[in-house]
Design an enzyme around this catalytic site. Structure first.
Site, PDB file in Angstrom:
ATOM      1  N   THR A  69      -8.659   6.121  -2.681  1.00 39.66           N
ATOM      2  CA  THR A  69     -10.287   5.774  -3.228  1.00 39.66           C
ATOM      3  C   THR A  69     -11.346   6.967  -2.820  1.00 39.66           C
ATOM      4  OG1 THR A  69     -10.283   4.826  -0.839  1.00 39.66           O
ATOM      5  CG2 THR A  69      -9.652   3.287  -2.409  1.00 39.66           C
ATOM      6  N   LYS A 106      -0.166  14.325   1.641  1.00 38.47           N
ATOM      7  CA  LYS A 106      -1.422  14.771   0.871  1.00 38.47           C
ATOM      8  C   LYS A 106      -1.775  16.213   0.502  1.00 38.47           C
ATOM      9  CE  LYS A 106      -3.859  10.655   2.719  1.00 38.47           C
ATOM     10  NZ  LYS A 106      -4.760  10.048   1.839  1.00 38.47           N
ATOM     11  N   LYS A 117      -9.869  13.464   4.222  1.00 36.00           N
ATOM     12  CA  LYS A 117      -8.899  12.515   4.104  1.00 36.00           C
ATOM     13  C   LYS A 117      -8.080  12.667   5.160  1.00 36.00           C
ATOM     14  CE  LYS A 117      -7.441  13.386  -0.233  1.00 36.00           C
ATOM     15  NZ  LYS A 117      -7.325  12.364  -1.070  1.00 36.00           N
ATOM     16  N   ARG A 118      -7.259  11.529   5.581  1.00 40.84           N
ATOM     17  CA  ARG A 118      -6.344  11.754   6.785  1.00 40.84           C
ATOM     18  C   ARG A 118      -5.347  12.946   6.257  1.00 40.84           C
ATOM     19  NH1 ARG A 118      -6.210   7.681  10.982  1.00 40.84           N
ATOM     20  NH2 ARG A 118      -4.366   8.889  11.819  1.00 40.84           N
ATOM     21  N   LYS A 132     -14.834   8.149  -5.132  1.00 39.05           N
ATOM     22  CA  LYS A 132     -16.133   8.080  -4.570  1.00 39.05           C
ATOM     23  C   LYS A 132     -16.492   9.451  -4.999  1.00 39.05           C
ATOM     24  CE  LYS A 132     -14.467   6.032  -0.203  1.00 39.05           C
ATOM     25  NZ  LYS A 132     -13.650   6.360   1.322  1.00 39.05           N
ATOM     26  N   HIS A 189       0.849  -1.138  -0.079  1.00 40.34           N
ATOM     27  CA  HIS A 189       0.116  -0.030   0.217  1.00 40.34           C
ATOM     28  C   HIS A 189       0.812   1.218   0.048  1.00 40.34           C
ATOM     29  CE1 HIS A 189      -4.235  -1.306   0.582  1.00 40.34           C
ATOM     30  NE2 HIS A 189      -3.519  -2.661   1.165  1.00 40.34           N
TER      31      HIS A 189
HETATM   32  C1  LIG Z   1     -12.409   6.533   1.555  1.00 42.26           C
HETATM   33  C2  LIG Z   1     -12.174   7.010   2.677  1.00 42.26           C
HETATM   34  C3  LIG Z   1     -10.817   7.518   3.084  1.00 42.26           C
HETATM   35  C4  LIG Z   1      -9.724   7.431   2.135  1.00 42.26           C
HETATM   36  O1  LIG Z   1      -9.660   8.722   1.158  1.00 42.26           O
HETATM   37  P1  LIG Z   1      -8.291   8.944   0.611  1.00 42.26           P
HETATM   38  O2  LIG Z   1      -8.547  10.705  -0.067  1.00 42.26           O
HETATM   39  O3  LIG Z   1      -8.312   8.213  -0.498  1.00 42.26           O
HETATM   40  O4  LIG Z   1      -7.114   9.087   1.457  1.00 42.26           O
HETATM   41  C5  LIG Z   1     -10.579   7.967   4.580  1.00 42.26           C
HETATM   42  N1  LIG Z   1     -11.475   7.869   5.241  1.00 42.26           N
HETATM   43  C6  LIG Z   1     -12.807   7.749   4.997  1.00 42.26           C
HETATM   44  C7  LIG Z   1     -13.630   7.817   6.242  1.00 42.26           C
HETATM   45  C8  LIG Z   1     -13.064   7.215   3.808  1.00 42.26           C
HETATM   46  O5  LIG Z   1     -14.322   6.926   3.708  1.00 42.26           O
END
Ligand SMILES: *Cc1c(COP(=O)(O)O)cnc(C)c1O
Length: 899
Positions: A741, A630, A624-625, A745, A422
């Site tokens: 991911t 990022k 996101k985190r 979405k 990952h």
């Molecule tokens: C999908 C998701 C992530 C991943 O987000 P990235 O932008 O791909 O890092 C993190 N936290 C939650 C709650 C998510 O649903």
């Protein structure tokens, strides 16, 4: 449990002799010649059982009967003290009853056919809420008796009649937040897709008492509070006290044969022992009766009594030690993409791997096949290196307990496992000091040394002159002050396939961190499976209005397209249709209102975003985190730049209307947790909140710009936030985000993306077309050189960024502590700008201007891009991932329910 015929659910452990014969029979395996359990149960018993067979509810009457039954008996409440929480519990228990019936049928079917099974090992499952998902996935018979439909409408109507609103009841469920971010959510999407595709699959993880911390924002700072999600008990879990596995730690190794070779069967005399108790969570597939199982382990003290301690009067101490057992599964480590190397974490990993493998092997042994067939019956997927100990544990079981020859055993191991990488970031790669490791798992350390020895011998044979190579690929790193075990290398050596999670990332691992392994094993061992997301949760559940509109548009009102997302391409025909565009835009507007409501609630009932102008305000979202790679810092620097530019124009005498032409209405929305010990990420959160404070309270700019930080980002917040986005940001330094991911979405919900050429953004661009995405920034192939330039040359700062950094340094956003954000500006100016913010900032700003032009100047074009993006997002369904894993890595096939 309602029936006892599910062979898979009953433990193998011997019972006390007084247990009647029939029960004993049931606890055992089915002899091969007996294909059905019916044959070993006397007819009169079967008659009694079938007379009382528990039936699923199929209509309002049936649901209400169950609901009231659970309120009055399971919960011991009544009509007069049944609040929303009790209604949630009773609804969940009633729905769960249906799932369990399907789940027993699924397990019986699989046991009878005995196909190859998949085991998905993940330390994290970020499941979110279960009830709404179950209502959508689980079908009931249509009122007219012609086919099946989702159970959501039925339950909603039934609850109405009982005096409850489904929406309020759903809100009572706490998130199952047993994960940090993308990796844990991926595991959740995968178990959904495996159930939907009728793959005989189990998820294995840990049942943390505390999931990822809840984030509070106090005075702009992140404050972590414990997430005790089990406070009211969890109606979705089934505690299986009868399924318990002893797990050992510490101790020493003995070789009873007197043999000195570590290759010989050895005995590990353990020190500490704890019990792993199984907790099962039903995982329903969509439009199928298949219900798979997610098994999470909880640590409990053994009931063994320490007589030595007791006799020495050390009763208190012996109780304390028992209590310590439970600490193993107390809390999820809150680090995303970072390896901390704590002993308790290693203990969690072994505890989980040992219990899961024990369970897998118990199931394999039921069919009495020879060990050589194990890889034909079992595929184990390692979600990152966290479960790599399972590789070593299987070798230990085969050699030490099953007395297989070392090499025969290792052959089985390698054929069984496969590993998903990952990340390529060094700070995230797992390494364990041999000292710590050998103390906790002495026999496993011996096995790792031997695995490494044979591996290196092979390498030496193949590349006799390459001395450096041996050191570079060794599982043991000769580091000072101590040797370390490189878990990724162990995972590669112990697996038959290694995959990355997006094309760019899968290429990168072959040319960087695993380069030498490609040389040793060849290219074919390394493959790609681009990540995906489940459209059931991320389209249907999160955005029911859009899902419905799509169903109408492609003439699929039953929403079967959620099982075959390639059918969305039919939407493209409507991309230019003004009527359809209007409907499309209305759905987005309604979703933006919902998000504005959430933001108002967070802000103590006061609106931040102007209600009047919602459909004329670009919602620009980055959730996101929080991580330097990022680059939320780049986003907030861009916001500051915009704010200063607006202020400058106003100062120069421009009217607000003129300013709005250049900088139209925008809401910059952030959300995400920082690891508690990650200083820089926490400072970025504080900067965002400090900027919000200044910008949102500046009357002069008249709501042209708003900044919002949504606290406690989690799956259920994501379900509200993502459908409301016009634009989302996926702006990692090229080469650092393995896949991402949430980018998928957002696209699935009709949002456009601003992003770098990184992770799955590359394939998203290929699928939806480069006209429908806003890409910018340097490419990953240039990152190394750019970083080098920062280190060894005077780096030039773009003026736009210089203005922003100077403004921050002036204390504009932190008047009480002017140097508060110095570490953030210094990391760019003084410390080599590792994440290349200065290299990408100009092109980021230019691309944001382009975004404004299209959104505000060519709205129809924007909507068209949105429709075309959704039309071509099908590839990113996690169903496609599961097909690829099944065919190219696991070699498993679906076991479909009989029609
Ligand atoms: C999908 C998701 C992530 C991943 O987000 P990235 O932008 O791909 O890092 C993190 N936290 C939650 C709650 C998510 O649903």
């Amino acid at each position: 449990m309602t029936t006892s015929t599910s062979n898979d659910m009953i433990p193998e452990e011997p019972r006390a002799p007084h247990v009647p014969r029939l029960t004993r029979r049931l606890t055992g395996f089915l002899p091969q010649e007996i294909k059905s359990i019916d044959n070993i149960i006397p007819l009169h018993c079967r008659k009694v059982w079938s007379k009382h067979q528990v039936k699923k509810f199929e209509d309002n009457e049936g649901f209400q009967q169950r609901f009231i039954g659970h309120v009055e008996t399971t919960l011991a409440r009544s009509l007069y003290n049944c609040d929303d929480l009790a209604a949630y519990e009773a609804t969940s228990l009633s729905v769960r009853d249906n799932l369990i019936i399907n789940w027993n049928a699924t397990q019986q079917r699989i046991t009878a056919r005995d196909p190859k099974r998949v085991y998905y090992l993940s330390l994290e499952f970020l499941m979110g809420r279960a009830l709404d998902n179950a209502l959508i996935n689980m079908e009931v018979e249509k009122p007219d008796g012609k086919g099946m439909e989702s159970s959501r409408a039925l339950v909603s109507k039934s609850l109405d009649d009982l005096g409850f609103r489904l929406e309020d009841v759903l809100e009572k469920e706490p998130d199952a937040a047993l994960g940090n971010g993308g990796l844990g959510r991926l595991a959740a999407c995968f178990v959904d897709s495996m159930a939907t595709q009728n793959i005989p699959a189990w998820g294995y993880g840990l049942r943390y008492e505390y999931g990822i911390f809840a984030q509070k924002i106090i005075d702009g700072y992140q404050v972590e509070t414990p997430d005790y999600w089990l406070n009211f008990g969890d109606p979705w879990e089934i505690e299986r006290n009868e399924i318990h596995v002893p797990v050992t730690f510490y101790g020493y190794v003995d070789r009873p044969s007197g043999d000195t070779s570590t290759l010989a069967p050895s005995e590990w005399i353990g020190g500490e022992r704890v019990l792993a108790v199984a907790y099962d969570f039903p995982v329903p597939g969509y439009k199928t009766s298949t219900v798979n199982n997610l098994r999470l382990w909880k640590a409990k003290p053994t009931t063994e009594f320490d007589f030595a301690k007791f006799n020495s009067g050390d009763y208190k101490n012996s109780v304390d030690q028992q209590q310590r057992a439970e600490s193993i599964t107390a809390v999820l480590y809150p680090n995303d993409n970072f390896n901390q190397g704590k002993e308790l974490r290693l203990k969690q990993q072994y505890f989980w791997c040992a219990a899961s493998l024990h369970d897998i092997i118990r199931r394999f042994k039921k069919s009495h096949k020879p060990w050589s067939e194990f890889p034909e019956q079992v595929a184990i997927q390692l979600n990152d290196t966290h479960p790599t100990l399972a590789v070593v544990e299987l070798q230990r079981i085969l050699v030490d307990m099953e007395k297989l020859d070392w090499h025969a055993a290792w052959d089985i191991v390698v054929k069984t496992f496969s590993y998903t990488n990952h990340t390529v970031m060094q700070e995230a790669l797992e390494k364990w000091p041999v000292g710590l490791f050998g103390k906790l798992l002495p026999r496993h350390l011996e096995i790792i040394y031997d695995v490494n020895w044979f591996f290196l011998k092979e390498v030496e044979k193949k590349f006799p002159k390459d001395l450096g190579l041996l050191g570079r690929v060794s599982i043991i790193e000769e580091a000072s002050p101590e040797r370390q075990i490189r878990m990724a290398f162990l995972a590669i050596v112990g697996s038959h396939k290694v995959n990355g999670v997006a094309e760019l990332h899968s290429e990168l691992i072959k040319t960087t961190i695993f380069q030498d392994f490609v040389k040793v094993y060849g290219e074919k061992k390394f493959t790609n499976v681009t990540n995906g997301i489940t459209p059931r949760r991320w389209l249907k559940q999160a955005n029911p209005k859009l899902a419905e509109l799509i169903g109408q548009a492609i003439d699929d009102p039953d929403e079967n397209y959620l099982l075959d997302m390639s059918r969305l391409t039919e939407l493209a025909k409507k991309a230019d249709d003004p009527d359809f565009q209007e409907k499309w835009d209305k759905v987005k507007a309604a979703n933006k209102v919902q998000l504005a409501d959430l933001i108002r609630d967070i802000n103590n009932g006061v609106d931040i975003i102007d209600r009047e102008h919602i459909n004329n305000t670009l919602f620009d979202i980055q959730v996101k985190r929080i991580h330097e790679y990022k680059r939320q810092q780049m986003n907030i620097f861009g916001v500051i730049y915009r704010y200063l530019a607006i202020k400058r124009l106003l100062k120069e005498g421009a009217s607000i209307k003129e300013v709005a032409k250049k900088y139209p209405r925008k809401a910059s929305i952030f959300g995400g947790k920082s690891a508690p010990g990650y200083y820089m990420a926490k400072l970025i959160i504080k900067l965002i909140n400090s900027v919000a404070e200044v910008v949102n309270n500046d009357k002069e700019i008249q709501d042209l710009l708003k900044v919002v930080f949504i606290p406690d980002y989690n799956v259920s917040k994501a379900e509200i936030i993502i459908p409301a986005s016009d634009l989302s940001e996926h702006i990692s330094t090229a080469g650092t985000e393995a896949s991402g991911t949430s980018n998928m979405k957002f696209v699935m919900n009709g949002g456009l993306i601003i992003g770098t050429v990184d992770g799955a953004n590359v394939e998203i661009t290929r699928e939806i077309g480069e006209d429908n995405i806003f890409l910018f920034g340097n490419l990953s192939e240039n990152v190394e050189e750019l970083r080098y330039n920062h280190q060894f040359h005077e780096a030039e700062m773009p003026t736009e960024l210089d203005v922003v950094l100077k403004c921050i340094e002036s204390g504009k956003f932190c008047p009480d502590n002017a140097s508060e954000f110095r570490p953030l500006t210094d990391s760019i100016k003084q410390h080599g700008d590792y994440y290349l913010v200065s290299d990408d900032f100009e092109s980021y700003l230019a691309t944001q201007e382009l975004v404004d032009e299209v959104y505000h100047g060519q709205r129809q074009e924007w909507i068209k891009k949105s429709i075309l993006s959704v039309a071509n997002v099908g590839f990113f369904s996690s169903d496609r991932c599961i097909e690829e894993y099944s065919e190219t890595i696991w070699n498993v096939e679906p076991v479909k329910p009989e029609e």
